[in-house]
Design an enzyme around this catalytic site. Sequence first.
Site, short mmCIF file in Angstrom:
data_model
loop_
_atom_site.label_atom_id
_atom_site.label_comp_id
_atom_site.label_asym_id
_atom_site.label_seq_id
_atom_site.Cartn_x
_atom_site.Cartn_y
_atom_site.Cartn_z
N ASP A 37 0.84 -1.20 0.00
CA ASP A 37 0.00 0.00 0.00
C ASP A 37 0.87 1.25 0.00
O ASP A 37 1.94 1.25 0.60
CB ASP A 37 -0.93 0.01 1.25
CG ASP A 37 -2.21 0.80 1.01
OD1 ASP A 37 -2.11 2.02 0.79
OD2 ASP A 37 -3.29 0.21 1.03
N GLN A 82 -6.64 -5.19 -4.44
CA GLN A 82 -7.65 -4.18 -4.08
C GLN A 82 -7.17 -2.76 -4.38
O GLN A 82 -7.99 -1.83 -4.41
CB GLN A 82 -8.00 -4.26 -2.57
CG GLN A 82 -8.31 -5.64 -2.06
CD GLN A 82 -9.48 -6.30 -2.77
OE1 GLN A 82 -10.54 -5.70 -2.91
NE2 GLN A 82 -9.28 -7.53 -3.23
N SER A 87 -13.81 6.02 -6.69
CA SER A 87 -14.62 7.23 -6.81
C SER A 87 -14.72 7.75 -8.24
O SER A 87 -13.73 8.11 -8.88
CB SER A 87 -14.10 8.34 -5.88
OG SER A 87 -14.58 9.60 -6.29
N SER A 126 -15.71 -3.78 -10.72
CA SER A 126 -16.70 -2.82 -10.23
C SER A 126 -18.02 -2.89 -10.99
O SER A 126 -18.04 -3.12 -12.20
CB SER A 126 -16.13 -1.41 -10.35
OG SER A 126 -17.15 -0.45 -10.17
N TYR A 150 -13.33 6.36 -14.32
CA TYR A 150 -13.16 5.25 -13.37
C TYR A 150 -13.73 3.96 -13.95
O TYR A 150 -13.10 2.90 -13.90
CB TYR A 150 -13.87 5.59 -12.05
CG TYR A 150 -13.94 4.44 -11.06
CD1 TYR A 150 -12.80 4.03 -10.37
CD2 TYR A 150 -15.13 3.76 -10.84
CE1 TYR A 150 -12.86 2.97 -9.47
CE2 TYR A 150 -15.20 2.70 -9.94
CZ TYR A 150 -14.06 2.31 -9.26
OH TYR A 150 -14.12 1.25 -8.38
N ASN A 179 -21.36 -1.14 -4.42
CA ASN A 179 -21.52 -0.27 -3.24
C ASN A 179 -21.28 -0.97 -1.90
O ASN A 179 -22.22 -1.23 -1.14
CB ASN A 179 -22.93 0.34 -3.22
CG ASN A 179 -23.10 1.33 -4.32
OD1 ASN A 179 -23.36 0.95 -5.46
ND2 ASN A 179 -22.93 2.60 -4.03
N ASN A 211 -27.91 13.45 -3.42
CA ASN A 211 -27.87 13.92 -4.81
C ASN A 211 -29.13 13.42 -5.52
O ASN A 211 -29.32 12.23 -5.67
CB ASN A 211 -26.64 13.37 -5.54
CG ASN A 211 -25.35 13.78 -4.85
OD1 ASN A 211 -25.14 14.95 -4.55
ND2 ASN A 211 -24.50 12.81 -4.60
N ASP A 288 -23.49 9.27 -12.41
CA ASP A 288 -24.23 8.36 -11.52
C ASP A 288 -25.32 7.63 -12.32
O ASP A 288 -26.07 8.28 -13.06
CB ASP A 288 -24.93 9.15 -10.40
CG ASP A 288 -24.11 9.20 -9.14
OD1 ASP A 288 -23.08 8.52 -9.07
OD2 ASP A 288 -24.52 9.93 -8.21
N1 LIG Z 1 -15.95 0.41 -1.83
C1 LIG Z 1 -16.73 0.12 -2.86
O1 LIG Z 1 -17.96 0.26 -2.79
C2 LIG Z 1 -16.15 -0.40 -4.14
C3 LIG Z 1 -17.03 -0.66 -5.22
C4 LIG Z 1 -16.50 -1.15 -6.41
C5 LIG Z 1 -15.14 -1.41 -6.51
N2 LIG Z 1 -14.31 -1.12 -5.45
C6 LIG Z 1 -12.88 -1.39 -5.60
O2 LIG Z 1 -12.43 -2.09 -4.45
C7 LIG Z 1 -11.07 -1.76 -4.19
C8 LIG Z 1 -10.90 -1.33 -2.75
O3 LIG Z 1 -11.72 -0.20 -2.52
P1 LIG Z 1 -11.90 0.47 -1.08
O4 LIG Z 1 -13.30 0.94 -1.00
O5 LIG Z 1 -11.33 -0.42 -0.04
O6 LIG Z 1 -11.00 1.77 -1.27
P2 LIG Z 1 -9.85 2.39 -0.32
O7 LIG Z 1 -9.51 3.71 -0.95
O8 LIG Z 1 -10.26 2.36 1.09
O9 LIG Z 1 -8.65 1.36 -0.53
C9 LIG Z 1 -7.77 1.42 -1.63
C10 LIG Z 1 -6.38 1.19 -1.08
O10 LIG Z 1 -5.45 1.19 -2.19
C11 LIG Z 1 -4.32 1.96 -1.81
N3 LIG Z 1 -3.70 2.48 -3.05
C12 LIG Z 1 -4.20 3.42 -3.88
N4 LIG Z 1 -3.33 3.68 -4.86
C13 LIG Z 1 -2.26 2.89 -4.65
C14 LIG Z 1 -1.03 2.72 -5.31
N5 LIG Z 1 -0.72 3.46 -6.40
N6 LIG Z 1 -0.14 1.81 -4.83
C15 LIG Z 1 -0.44 1.10 -3.70
N7 LIG Z 1 -1.59 1.22 -3.01
C16 LIG Z 1 -2.49 2.12 -3.49
C17 LIG Z 1 -4.88 3.07 -0.95
O11 LIG Z 1 -3.90 3.68 -0.13
C18 LIG Z 1 -5.92 2.30 -0.13
O12 LIG Z 1 -5.35 1.75 1.03
C19 LIG Z 1 -10.69 -0.71 -5.22
O13 LIG Z 1 -10.08 -1.39 -6.31
C20 LIG Z 1 -12.02 -0.14 -5.66
O14 LIG Z 1 -11.97 0.39 -6.97
C21 LIG Z 1 -14.79 -0.62 -4.27
#
Ligand SMILES: NC(=O)c1ccc[n+]([C@@H]2O[C@H](COP(=O)([O-])OP(=O)(O)OC[C@H]3O[C@@H](n4cnc5c(N)ncnc54)[C@H](O)[C@@H]3O)[C@@H](O)[C@H]2O)c1
Length: 327
Positions: A37, A82, A87, A126, A150, A179, A211, A288
């Site tokens: 990370d 992950q 966003s 996603s 995204y 979500n 929104n 959205d």
């Molecule tokens: N939360 C949701 O509802 C949701 C929905 C669809 C997809 N996702 C996907 O799930 C994954 C995790 O999402 P989350 O909600 O836990 O987000 P989050 O932002 O809490 O976690 C993402 C993590 O990735 C790390 N990161 C970002 N860029 C990086 C880089 N260049 N090198 C190393 N680490 C990096 C960040 O520091 C963070 O710890 C993501 O791929 C996101 O696109 C999440």
Amino acid sequence: MESKTKKTILITGGAGFIGSNLTEFFLESGYKVVCLDNFSTGHRHNLKDFLDNPDFKLIEGDIRNLADCNLAVAEADYVLHQAALGSVPRSIKDPITTNEVNVSGFLNMLTAARDAKVKRFVYAASSSTYGDSQGLPKVEDVIGKPLSPYAITKYVNELYAEIFSKTYGLETIGLRYFNVFGRKQDPNGAYAAVIPKFVKQFMSHESPVINGDGNYSRDFTYIDNVIQMNELAMTSQNPEAVNSVYNTAFGDRNTLNDLVKYLKEYLSDFDPKIKDVSVIYGENRVGDIPHSLASIDKAKNMLGYDPKYSLQEGLKEAVGWYWKNLK
Ligand SMILES: NC(=O)c1ccc[n+]([C@@H]2O[C@H](COP(=O)([O-])OP(=O)(O)OC[C@H]3O[C@@H](n4cnc5c(N)ncnc54)[C@H](O)[C@@H]3O)[C@@H](O)[C@H]2O)c1
């Protein structure tokens, strides 16, 4: 566990919301976990409980750097990828960085995983990949055109994963998250997700802004359902199940107005004044989609997925956690 020797999982983005929950679960399940990370959106406090665990290793590095990816994956049997910049609005504001992390970083991780000969590469895809497709519920093989930078990056991930499966024989599984919410999701910052943001605002007696008119709906998915999917995807012995993508959702939809109603009800158990906090209705947001609902039949049939938490059950857990941890 598959054998007496502990297997190692690389969890990229392990300091983030979903990654830190996966880290906790897999350490408790008897795996070794390496977390890669760069703390761009993740937090050290999400890792504080694991830092002294001999089965946990933190590598502070960036997926945009191939050497960091190679180092992190060196001992891994599995990858749960992950790390990404989440966003839709962030990607509209800064498509270049989103692409660098989500596409180039993803390709680095795939390449590193291939070269390290990991057993399987499971990655966060996603629901945004459904884009402008109108049909409900969403089924995996019917997608529309992406509606944001995204969404493009997350679709490109799927295309690359498929090519790596076909070309190099790397086993991949993509999980199209819908979500996701739950403990440790960040309530702060311009790009905070709706549930933790609203929880924090209600707790401070501030009116959250919806929104649109609140009738947009989402398949809100509690983190424990997502953990279950990751475990199934990582360990499935069904050869037909690999090299594919799966909706990762509960399989029901609720409107934003429903969500607010439940949040107020559950938070009022801790602070009765929250009942009187009103909400403000604003403009719809660019990018959205009006409604989102997953079919989870493919995950049920191929992986044996059986989600335990509805929105309401998950929210009760999440609200209790936020009350303890944000107060
Ligand atoms: N939360 C949701 O509802 C949701 C929905 C669809 C997809 N996702 C996907 O799930 C994954 C995790 O999402 P989350 O909600 O836990 O987000 P989050 O932002 O809490 O976690 C993402 C993590 O990735 C790390 N990161 C970002 N860029 C990086 C880089 N260049 N090198 C190393 N680490 C990096 C960040 O520091 C963070 O710890 C993501 O791929 C996101 O696109 C999440």
